[in-house]
Design a protein around this motif. Structure first.
Motif, PDB file in Angstrom:
ATOM      1  N   MET A 129      13.267   4.008   8.307  1.00  0.00           N
ATOM      2  CA  MET A 129      12.914   3.232   7.117  1.00  0.00           C
ATOM      3  C   MET A 129      12.611   4.242   6.012  1.00  0.00           C
ATOM      4  O   MET A 129      11.824   5.170   6.207  1.00  0.00           O
ATOM      5  CB  MET A 129      11.702   2.356   7.383  1.00  0.00           C
ATOM      6  CG  MET A 129      11.904   1.282   8.446  1.00  0.00           C
ATOM      7  SD  MET A 129      12.898  -0.101   7.836  1.00  0.00           S
ATOM      8  CE  MET A 129      11.775  -0.824   6.645  1.00  0.00           C
ATOM      9  N   ALA A 130      13.230   4.052   4.839  1.00  0.00           N
ATOM     10  CA  ALA A 130      13.020   5.007   3.745  1.00  0.00           C
ATOM     11  C   ALA A 130      12.912   4.275   2.422  1.00  0.00           C
ATOM     12  O   ALA A 130      13.553   3.245   2.199  1.00  0.00           O
ATOM     13  CB  ALA A 130      14.152   6.029   3.701  1.00  0.00           C
ATOM     14  N   GLY A 131      12.088   4.811   1.529  1.00  0.00           N
ATOM     15  CA  GLY A 131      11.904   4.240   0.198  1.00  0.00           C
ATOM     16  C   GLY A 131      10.496   4.484  -0.290  1.00  0.00           C
ATOM     17  O   GLY A 131       9.642   4.968   0.449  1.00  0.00           O
ATOM     18  N   ILE A 132      10.244   4.160  -1.548  1.00  0.00           N
ATOM     19  CA  ILE A 132       8.898   4.289  -2.071  1.00  0.00           C
ATOM     20  C   ILE A 132       8.040   3.161  -1.522  1.00  0.00           C
ATOM     21  O   ILE A 132       8.549   2.197  -0.942  1.00  0.00           O
ATOM     22  CB  ILE A 132       8.887   4.279  -3.616  1.00  0.00           C
ATOM     23  CG1 ILE A 132       9.434   2.944  -4.150  1.00  0.00           C
ATOM     24  CG2 ILE A 132       9.673   5.448  -4.170  1.00  0.00           C
ATOM     25  CD1 ILE A 132       9.341   2.821  -5.656  1.00  0.00           C
ATOM     26  N   GLN A 133       6.730   3.256  -1.699  1.00  0.00           N
ATOM     27  CA  GLN A 133       5.796   2.286  -1.141  1.00  0.00           C
ATOM     28  C   GLN A 133       6.174   0.868  -1.555  1.00  0.00           C
ATOM     29  O   GLN A 133       6.343   0.570  -2.730  1.00  0.00           O
ATOM     30  CB  GLN A 133       4.380   2.598  -1.627  1.00  0.00           C
ATOM     31  CG  GLN A 133       3.302   1.717  -1.029  1.00  0.00           C
ATOM     32  CD  GLN A 133       3.097   1.997   0.462  1.00  0.00           C
ATOM     33  OE1 GLN A 133       3.127   3.148   0.885  1.00  0.00           O
ATOM     34  NE2 GLN A 133       2.894   0.956   1.237  1.00  0.00           N
ATOM     35  N   GLY A 134       6.320   0.001  -0.563  1.00  0.00           N
ATOM     36  CA  GLY A 134       6.647  -1.403  -0.814  1.00  0.00           C
ATOM     37  C   GLY A 134       8.121  -1.671  -0.984  1.00  0.00           C
ATOM     38  O   GLY A 134       8.526  -2.829  -1.096  1.00  0.00           O
TER      39      GLY A 134
END
Length: 218
Positions: free
Chosen positions: A92-97
């Motif tokens: 899982m990757a990405g900025i918070q939320g």
């Protein structure tokens, strides 16, 4: 292995002696038995494989002075790329939320886009203009990314999956350094001298942070 071969050799000699005692025949030349034991020893030494631990080379930051005051460093959410590896090896990757499930093959490009923020999006990392001293004494102003990659795992994350993700993250930073190096010095990062490498590492710092593994309740 050596101990096993010695036991085999002793067993062969013992069998030969037993046969001689039981059959009351002439003494048997045990020289061939020693040759057989030696060949077995060579076979085990050549055929046996040794486990080699795999790992990643990382340079730890220096120990701060004892009188230095420590302050909490607060990083804006847009400046942190969260990368989570679960026990099933999913990423899982990405900025918070805004984390999303991605394939390992997508991780490098996603990380490069995060580091560079080519379109200066407000949802991507900030950039800060910094003056970097060049080998000839002149100054070079470069917009250094404030982005940090935060790698997180669970208690049951597979070590092989962890290594593969680490490799992709490192490849992303290395490729960005190569691109910046080619634009500035006309050569790849690996072909630069020590002074030039210092310039590029200042412009593109390898910011990979590792959080403590999580406990996932089932």
């Amino acid at each position: 292995i050596l101990f096993s071969c010695i036991l085999v050799f002793i067993l062969i000699i013992w069998c030969a002696v037993s046969v001689v005692d039981k059959r009351k025949v002439q003494e048997i030349n045990a020289g061939s038995m020693a040759d057989i034991a030696f060949l077995l020893l060579i076979f085990f030494l050549v055929a046996t494989t040794m486990n080699v631990d795999t790992g990643l080379t990382r340079m730890l930051p220096p120990i701060p002075p004892e009188n230095q005051q420590t302050e909490d460093v607060k990083v804006k959410e847009r400046n942190v790329l969260l990368v989570l590896i679960n026990g099933a090896g999913q990423i899982m990757a990405g900025i918070q939320g805004q984390q999303e499930l991605i394939d390992l093959r997508q991780l490098k490009e996603k990380t490069k886009e995060f580091i560079l923020n080519p379109y200066d999006l407000e949802t991507m990392p900030e950039k800060k203009d910094e003056e970097i001293e060049l080998p000839d004494g002149s100054k070079w102003t470069y917009a250094v990314s404030q982005g940090v990659v935060s790698l997180q795992t669970t208690r049951d994350t597979n070590y092989q999956a962890y290594i593969m993700v680490q490799n992709e993250l490192t490849r992303a930073f290395n490729e960005v350094r190569d691109e910046v190096s080619m634009r500035k010095f006309g050569s790849k990062f690996a072909d630069l001298n020590e002074a030039e490498r210092k310039v590029i590492t200042t412009a593109v710092p390898n910011k990979i942070s590792e959080a403590e593994p999580r406990n996932i309740k089932k």
